[in-house]
Enzyme design. Structure first.
Site, PDB file in Angstrom:
ATOM      1  N   TYR A  19     -12.756  30.985  21.496  1.00 39.68           N
ATOM      2  CA  TYR A  19     -13.112  31.826  22.422  1.00 39.68           C
ATOM      3  C   TYR A  19     -14.187  31.069  23.679  1.00 39.68           C
ATOM      4  O   TYR A  19     -14.947  30.255  23.499  1.00 39.68           O
ATOM      5  CB  TYR A  19     -14.289  32.750  21.825  1.00 39.68           C
ATOM      6  CG  TYR A  19     -13.702  33.790  21.102  1.00 39.68           C
ATOM      7  CD1 TYR A  19     -12.346  33.827  20.693  1.00 39.68           C
ATOM      8  CD2 TYR A  19     -14.530  34.379  20.033  1.00 39.68           C
ATOM      9  CE1 TYR A  19     -11.729  34.846  19.902  1.00 39.68           C
ATOM     10  CE2 TYR A  19     -13.610  35.343  18.982  1.00 39.68           C
ATOM     11  CZ  TYR A  19     -12.404  35.317  19.125  1.00 39.68           C
ATOM     12  OH  TYR A  19     -12.100  36.316  17.904  1.00 39.68           O
TER      13      TYR A  19
ATOM     14  N   PRO B 264     -11.102  47.526  17.647  1.00 35.41           N
ATOM     15  CA  PRO B 264     -10.807  49.045  17.367  1.00 35.41           C
ATOM     16  C   PRO B 264     -10.889  50.214  18.220  1.00 35.41           C
ATOM     17  O   PRO B 264     -10.627  51.222  17.829  1.00 35.41           O
ATOM     18  CB  PRO B 264     -12.395  49.044  16.557  1.00 35.41           C
ATOM     19  CG  PRO B 264     -13.286  48.138  17.519  1.00 35.41           C
ATOM     20  CD  PRO B 264     -12.406  46.967  17.607  1.00 35.41           C
TER      21      PRO B 264
ATOM     22  N   GLY C 277      -2.973  49.129  21.475  1.00 35.53           N
ATOM     23  CA  GLY C 277      -2.013  48.332  20.799  1.00 35.53           C
ATOM     24  C   GLY C 277      -2.468  46.739  20.814  1.00 35.53           C
ATOM     25  O   GLY C 277      -3.582  46.738  20.783  1.00 35.53           O
TER      26      GLY C 277
ATOM     27  N   PHE D 104      -7.661  53.486  24.136  1.00 27.24           N
ATOM     28  CA  PHE D 104      -7.170  54.770  23.928  1.00 27.24           C
ATOM     29  C   PHE D 104      -8.286  55.709  24.474  1.00 27.24           C
ATOM     30  O   PHE D 104      -7.944  56.918  24.679  1.00 27.24           O
ATOM     31  CB  PHE D 104      -6.546  55.003  22.547  1.00 27.24           C
ATOM     32  CG  PHE D 104      -7.533  54.830  21.547  1.00 27.24           C
ATOM     33  CD1 PHE D 104      -8.527  55.996  21.043  1.00 27.24           C
ATOM     34  CD2 PHE D 104      -7.549  53.523  20.819  1.00 27.24           C
ATOM     35  CE1 PHE D 104      -9.224  55.702  20.033  1.00 27.24           C
ATOM     36  CE2 PHE D 104      -8.436  53.714  19.785  1.00 27.24           C
ATOM     37  CZ  PHE D 104      -9.349  54.525  19.093  1.00 27.24           C
TER      38      PHE D 104
END
Length: 308
Positions: free
Chosen positions: A52, A218, A222, A228
């Site tokens: 990261y 979460p 996709g 979403f």
């Protein structure tokens, strides 16, 4: 904030984890605010990886900004991951030991509470990994070990050589990216794509073997395709259901997305990737929200999954 005891450990861990993969460009004060908000919400588990920010970059930013006193360090859990390199995966003993030393230096800590193998390395030598884990464990540099995105077969191959238990498997999971649940629900359905077993039963295997699943991304549609939540072009029905259920509980839609995962009896942890303190606080509200079965399955089908 709901706490869970990770099997095989004495860790009293929050079931919501703050992931730090996006903090590279944040100021010290912004990082402290993010971590402080998480801790105020009851989150005591922080997730890193050597990759990261590139070459321990985000770990270094965290260590620069957040210095725990000895007593504070005992109240939190630091997890990191190893194995992803530029253009290849590497679970060699040499790389594992070298990377952990760099992680400890970057994070300014003497030990990791959990070290995960990051993604499966098909060239892995289980005995070599076991040797590395034994060295890290004996030296006190790593207290517990786990994997990320590994199938039951891959995990079993590793476990055969290890002297320590696998305590966690970090996998992608959200309401819309829910193969982990959806396949089992539609098992034995001929001609239905959802019924295809793509992970060899990670969910049931993990529950049978006391391995805690940690759900990353979460809120993602996709594989890094955007969130979403609020997407009414592709997920209007799902967002209508989320908004309605959120209003009934007096929380944000974010909390409902978290609660959909934490409601599962497998006692999963949810890994947040946000750098927005308010989103962290909103997410934490879903830690122990008691969604009913009708609510849980309504969200499942509204996301487009089949309930036979």
């Amino acid at each position: 904030m709901k706490r869970i005891t990770l099997p095989h450990t004495s860790m009293d861990a929050s079931n919501v984890i703050l992931g730090l993969m996006r903090i590279l460009e944040l100021s010290d004060e912004q990082i402290r605010t993010l971590v402080g908000t998480a801790r105020d919400a009851g989150i005591n588990f922080f997730d890193h990886a050597d990759v990261y920010g590139g070459d321990h970059g985000c770990e270094r930013r965290f260590g620069d900004a957040v210095q725990f006193s000895p007593s504070e360090r005992e109240q939190v859990y630091l997890q990191s991951k190893v194995g992803i390199r530029q253009g290849f995966w590497d679970f060699s003993k040499e790389h594992i030991l070298e990377s952990v030393d760099e992680s400890l230096k970057a994070l300014r800590t003497d030990y990791l509470d959990v070290l995960l193998l990051h993604r499966p390395d098909t060239l892995m030598e289980p005995d070599e990994i076991a040797d590395a884990f034994d060295t890290l464990n004996a030296s006190g540099k790593v207290r517990n070990f786990g994997v990320s995105n590994q199938t039951p077969g891959q995990t079993e191959l590793l476990r055969r050589s290890l002297n320590q238990p696998i305590v966690a498997n970090q996998v992608q999971l959200s309401i819309t990216h829910a193969n982990l649940f959806a396949q089992g629900i539609a098992a034995n359905m001929n001609g239905l794509d959802q019924s295809i077993d793509r992970d060899n039963g990670i969910l049931d295997y993990s529950r049978l073997n006391d391995i805690t699943l940690q759900a990353w991304s979460p809120f993602q549609k996709g594989f890094f395709d955007g969130v979403f939540l609020g997407d009414r072009e592709d997920y209007a029905e799902l967002n209508d259901a989320i908004d309605e259920i959120a209003a009934s509980y007096g929380v944000t839609p974010t909390a409902i997305a978290v609660a959909w995962i934490t409601r599962h009896p497998a006692n999963m942890q949810v890994v947040l990737g946000t750098t927005n303190p308010q989103r962290v606080a909103d997410s934490a509200a879903g830690s122990d929200l008691p969604l009913t079965r009708p609510e849980w399955y309504r969200l499942f089908t509204a996301a487009g999954h089949t309930l036979p």
